[in-house]
Write a protein that holds these residues in place. Structure first.
Motif: not given
Length: 222
Positions: A29-52
């Motif tokens: 769960x940590x590898x597939x959904x948190x690290x490769x999913x959630x953390x990847x998406x949040x990092x990309x979004x923050x680089x695009x300056x998204x305000x959550x």
């Protein structure tokens, strides 16, 4: 049953299938959904300056099951406002919730109870930054249009339930994602990857969790 990392999962003898990897439910769960999913998406979004705070992260899970993915997401220290939608046709029984006991494993009995006690088909506030809506329905009935940023595709495997991994299923998933959205899954079967591509996804094969060589991450391009 106890999996390879000491965490528990549910085994179904009639399907010879588990809810999580026998090599390690928590690690998967940590590898597939948190690290490769959630953390990847949040990092990309923050680089695009998204305000959550102004635009919460909308997550869709195919298969609420034991609640492990939802719990890890709710516990994540990403400072991200999230709205989590989980589809589940057959909720697990109360005695299974008690036996799986991820509240003890993840040191938050209250959160684990909140997630499982949340009413079905109704949005529930779990914390200041996390809301969940559990919907009791089959995957085939999914009908959203560009609502979600991230999909956790955690259905039972194509060996036992191939109908859950067909192109029409991924067509609906693709439609439900916003442009730039991402889908992650533990599965790396060639036909599943081709079905995703036929639905419009750009698909990456990535290193899998312990016991599995590869997994898939699919993106809906801008």
């Amino acid at each position: 049953m106890i999996t390879g990392d000491g965490s528990k999962t549910i085994h179904m003898p009639d399907l010879n299938e588990q809810y999580h990897s026998k090599h390690g439910a928590l690690q998967e769960a940590l590898h597939v959904f948190i690290e490769t999913g959630l953390e990847y998406f949040v990092e990309v979004s923050l680089s695009q300056k998204r305000d959550f705070k102004k635009e919460p992260l909308h997550i869709l899970e195919y298969g609420f099951g034991t609640g492990l993915n939802a719990m890890l997401t709710a516990q994540h220290k990403s400072n991200t406002f999230m709205e989590y939608t989980a589809l589940e046709a057959f909720p697990i029984a109360a005695e299974e919730v008690e036996a799986i006991d991820y509240g003890k494993l993840l040191e938050d009995q209250e959160l684990f109870a909140q997630l499982h006690n949340a009413s079905w088909n109704k949005k529930t506030q779990i914390s200041d930054s996390f809301f969940i809506e559990k919907i009791q329905t089959t995957f085939e009935k999914l009908d959203y249009d560009q609502k979600f940023d991230l999909i956790f595709f955690d259905a039972f495997g194509p060996r036992t339930q191939p109908e859950l991994w067909t192109q029409p299923i991924f067509d609906a998933a693709f439609k439900s994602l916003k442009n730039g959205g991402v889908l992650t899954t533990y599965c790396a079967a060639g036909q599943v990857r081709r079905n995703m591509q036929s639905a419009g996804f750009t698909v990456e094969r990535l290193p899998g969790p312990p016991g599995k060589r590869e997994m898939l991450r699919a993106s809906k391009e801008f």
